[in-house]
Design a protein around this motif. Structure first.
Motif, short mmCIF file in Angstrom:
data_model
loop_
_atom_site.label_atom_id
_atom_site.label_comp_id
_atom_site.label_asym_id
_atom_site.label_seq_id
_atom_site.Cartn_x
_atom_site.Cartn_y
_atom_site.Cartn_z
N SER A 20 0.82 -1.21 0.00
CA SER A 20 0.00 0.00 0.00
C SER A 20 0.85 1.26 0.00
CB SER A 20 -0.91 0.01 1.24
OG SER A 20 -0.13 0.06 2.42
N TYR A 21 2.18 1.11 -0.01
CA TYR A 21 3.08 2.25 0.09
C TYR A 21 3.81 2.46 -1.24
CZ TYR A 21 6.12 -1.80 0.91
OH TYR A 21 6.76 -3.01 0.81
N ASP A 22 4.39 3.64 -1.38
CA ASP A 22 5.18 3.99 -2.56
C ASP A 22 6.59 3.44 -2.36
OD1 ASP A 22 6.58 5.10 -4.65
OD2 ASP A 22 6.21 7.19 -4.07
N ARG A 23 6.93 2.40 -3.08
CA ARG A 23 8.25 1.78 -2.89
C ARG A 23 9.39 2.74 -3.23
NH1 ARG A 23 9.61 -3.05 -5.76
NH2 ARG A 23 10.76 -3.83 -3.95
N ALA A 24 9.14 3.69 -4.11
CA ALA A 24 10.19 4.64 -4.48
C ALA A 24 10.53 5.59 -3.33
CB ALA A 24 9.75 5.45 -5.70
N ALA A 25 9.63 5.72 -2.35
CA ALA A 25 9.86 6.62 -1.22
C ALA A 25 10.49 5.93 -0.03
CB ALA A 25 8.54 7.27 -0.80
N VAL A 26 10.76 4.62 -0.16
CA VAL A 26 11.26 3.84 0.98
C VAL A 26 12.75 4.07 1.19
CG1 VAL A 26 11.72 1.46 1.74
CG2 VAL A 26 9.48 2.07 0.81
N THR A 27 13.14 4.20 2.45
CA THR A 27 14.55 4.23 2.86
C THR A 27 14.89 2.86 3.45
OG1 THR A 27 14.44 6.58 3.39
CG2 THR A 27 16.24 5.33 4.38
N CYS A 28 16.09 2.36 3.16
CA CYS A 28 16.49 1.03 3.66
C CYS A 28 17.17 1.16 5.01
CB CYS A 28 17.39 0.34 2.65
SG CYS A 28 16.52 -0.16 1.16
N GLY A 29 16.40 0.85 6.06
CA GLY A 29 16.94 0.89 7.42
C GLY A 29 17.39 -0.46 7.92
N VAL A 30 17.21 -1.50 7.10
CA VAL A 30 17.53 -2.87 7.49
C VAL A 30 18.48 -3.47 6.45
CG1 VAL A 30 16.63 -5.18 8.01
CG2 VAL A 30 15.24 -3.14 8.51
N VAL A 31 19.52 -4.12 6.93
CA VAL A 31 20.32 -5.00 6.09
C VAL A 31 20.10 -6.42 6.59
CG1 VAL A 31 22.63 -5.71 5.33
CG2 VAL A 31 22.05 -3.27 5.51
N HIS A 32 19.73 -7.31 5.68
CA HIS A 32 19.55 -8.70 6.07
C HIS A 32 20.59 -9.57 5.39
CE1 HIS A 32 17.72 -12.33 7.51
NE2 HIS A 32 17.98 -12.84 6.31
N LEU A 112 28.12 -4.56 0.06
CA LEU A 112 27.54 -4.98 1.33
C LEU A 112 28.11 -4.17 2.48
CD1 LEU A 112 25.80 -6.70 3.11
CD2 LEU A 112 27.46 -8.56 2.91
N LEU A 113 29.41 -3.93 2.47
CA LEU A 113 30.01 -3.11 3.52
C LEU A 113 29.42 -1.71 3.52
CD1 LEU A 113 33.77 -4.18 3.39
CD2 LEU A 113 32.16 -4.56 5.27
N ALA A 114 29.20 -1.16 2.34
CA ALA A 114 28.62 0.19 2.25
C ALA A 114 27.21 0.21 2.82
CB ALA A 114 28.63 0.66 0.80
N ALA A 115 26.44 -0.81 2.53
CA ALA A 115 25.08 -0.87 3.07
C ALA A 115 25.10 -0.97 4.59
CB ALA A 115 24.33 -2.06 2.47
N LEU A 116 25.96 -1.82 5.12
CA LEU A 116 26.06 -1.98 6.57
C LEU A 116 26.55 -0.71 7.25
CD1 LEU A 116 27.67 -5.55 6.57
CD2 LEU A 116 25.43 -5.00 7.54
N ALA A 117 27.41 0.03 6.58
CA ALA A 117 27.98 1.24 7.17
C ALA A 117 27.15 2.48 6.90
CB ALA A 117 29.39 1.45 6.63
#
Length: 488
Positions: A20-32, A112-117
């Motif tokens: 129901s949300y705009d995926r383009a507006a999402v910020t990634c706060g989780v790395v899995h 991956l390091l950039a995402a985690l950092a």
């Protein structure tokens, strides 16, 4: 046939639930780390719920430490996939949009390091299976002679293990003046938060004592317990879903209605509103212990006995009255070793577990559950055996499950058909058993295998006697014969 993607969402049938949300507006706060089917049917759903509720900070950057398979499934679909929830004849389809990117770490370690950092990252979750932590299942210590871990001990310029990536990323965050992320193990390890913390701190200390102190002071590694049955997706599942949707989805997952995530209320940064699907608690251990010894312990027993009897699925094993009686007996034994939280009604939990096991639409394969047994046995079966022996109690059902695991190591079922022993210790276990000629010899050999069997059990004659009794029956009469003998 067109693939599921952002461009084809509008083509889906009206009964499919969409983001129901705009995926383009999402910020990634989780790395899995460990983007498999379980994560896609469990933690990703919880973060997708948060996004649907309007908090757009909880998109996911997912990573595989090994295979590009999931990336190759999800990338053409813009990270979208279908979750099928099956309960008897009922089936609900929901499109999950939380996963924004999938990284294959060996191909793109710096990504991956950039995402985690990243300053946006607040939570790191892991489903890498027990073997991914590079921890000895008996002691919890780092397996220093593991080749990948040895490489990370030498240098973290291009990490190879999950602890290595976490330490390297935390070093980058410290250097940039950022707070640590909250690291949450979602694997079936006893005291998984403590173990992950110890692995990270030990590895960090080998490189930089000040970094280890900073992580210990400012980081957070909550204990957690996860529960949802997520069988492996088959080509037949994909074909059936294609027929239903009119679009092909190579990343689909199938699961049951039940979902549970218990997290220790110990975070070092922001978190979503966990009002749906998550229980925050001060003590996860009692929940974790009940799940490991009841659900997972029974699953292991069902997997090895069913697999030896050449029965493919859990619900088919439990259609046998003698198998059902065995599971109830195993639960009777394991239940005495628990200290359940007040909120957990063990009798109701057992009834719910049996109903979940009986769900025929899940088609949960015994061979899938049988994987990595050496990593699972200590917490699922050996720990309650040790507790019961210490209390002077019997261990018949638990010992039968362990004997079935030992029999499985032969690589052949009761019909004589070969199977792969899919386990990180398969080769050393096979070497340990190679010269054993009798059931007694095989039990003696495995009891000396301290990578799995703890010293207290290795020298306990009661355990040796029970294990020998059941292995002898399994080898002479097969799994069905042993179950019949157990029932009587």
């Amino acid at each position: 046939m067109s693939r599921l993607s952002s461009a084809t969402l509008a083509q889906l049938p009206a009964d499919v639930t969409l983001p129901s949300y705009d995926r383009a507006a999402v910020t990634c706060g989780v790395v899995h780390i460990g983007i498999g089917a379980f994560h896609r049917a469990h933690q990703a759903v919880v973060f997708d719920d948060a996004l649907n509720a309007g908090d757009l900070r909880w998109g996911i950057i997912a990573a595989s430490l090994r295979s590009p398979a999931v990336r190759d499934q999800m990338q053409p679909q813009d990270g979208l996939y279908t979750m099928l929830v099956r309960d008897g004849a009922a089936e609900q389809a929901r499109i999950i949009g939380a996963v924004q990117q999938v990284i294959v770490a060996p191909e793109e370690p710096t990504a991956l390091l950039a995402a985690l950092a990243s300053p946006d990252t607040h939570i790191v979750t892991l489903t890498i299976t027990e073997k991914g932590y590079k921890l000895d299942p008996s002691t919890g210590a780092l397996i220093a002679d593991d080749p990948q871990l040895a490489a990370d001990l030498a240098s973290l310029e291009s990490p190879q293990t999950a602890p290595g990536y976490l330490v390297a990323a935390l070093a980058l965050r410290r250097a940039a003046g950022l707070a640590p992320f909250t690291a949450i193990s979602c694997d079936n390890l006893p005291h998984n938060g403590v173990r992950l913390r110890n692995a990270v701190l030990e590895l960090a200390r080998r490189h930089d004592a000040d970094l280890a102190d900073w992580i210990a002071t400012h980081g957070a590694f909550p204990e957690t317990m996860v529960d949802r049955i997520v069988p492996a997706t088959t080509p037949e599942d994909i074909a059936a879903l294609t027929q239903r949707l009119g679009l092909e989805d190579q990343a689909m997952v199938k699961t049951e209605p039940f979902i549970q995530w218990v997290i220790e209320d110990k975070f070092c940064g922001p978190r979503p509103d966990f009002s749906a699907g998550v229980q925050l608690t001060q003590a996860v251990a009692p929940w974790e212990e009940a799940k490991l010894r009841l659900l997972n312990g029974a699953h292991s027993g069902i997997a090895y006995l069913g697999g030896l009897a050449a029965i493919d699925h859990v619900h088919e094993v439990l259609a046998l009255p003698e198998a059902r009686a065995f599971v109830e007996a195993l639960w009777d034994e394991a239940e005495t070793t628990l200290t359940p939280p007040p909120e957990l009604d063990v009798a109701a939990y057992r009834r719910d577990l049996m109903a979940r096991f009986d769900n025929p639409t899940l088609r949960h394969r015994t061979r899938q559950i049988a994987m990595d047994g050496s990593q699972k046995l200590p917490q699922r079966l050996l720990a309650p055996i040790a507790a019961r022996l210490a209390a002077g109690q019997g261990i018949d059902a638990l010992a039968l499950a362990v004997a079935a695991w030992l029999r499985w190591q032969a690589g052949q079922d009761d019909k004589g058909d070969a199977h792969q022993v899919d386990d990180p210790l398969a080769a050393p276990i096979a070497a340990t058993l190679a010269d054993a000629r009798t059931s007694q010899d095989r039990v003696a050999a495995i009891l000396a295998f301290d990578a799995v069997i703890p010293p207290t059990l290795a020298t306990d004659d009661r355990f040796r006697t029970a294990l020998t009794h059941w292995l002898t029956l399994l080898e002479s009469q097969g799994a069905l014969g042993a179950l019949a003998a157990f029932r009587h």
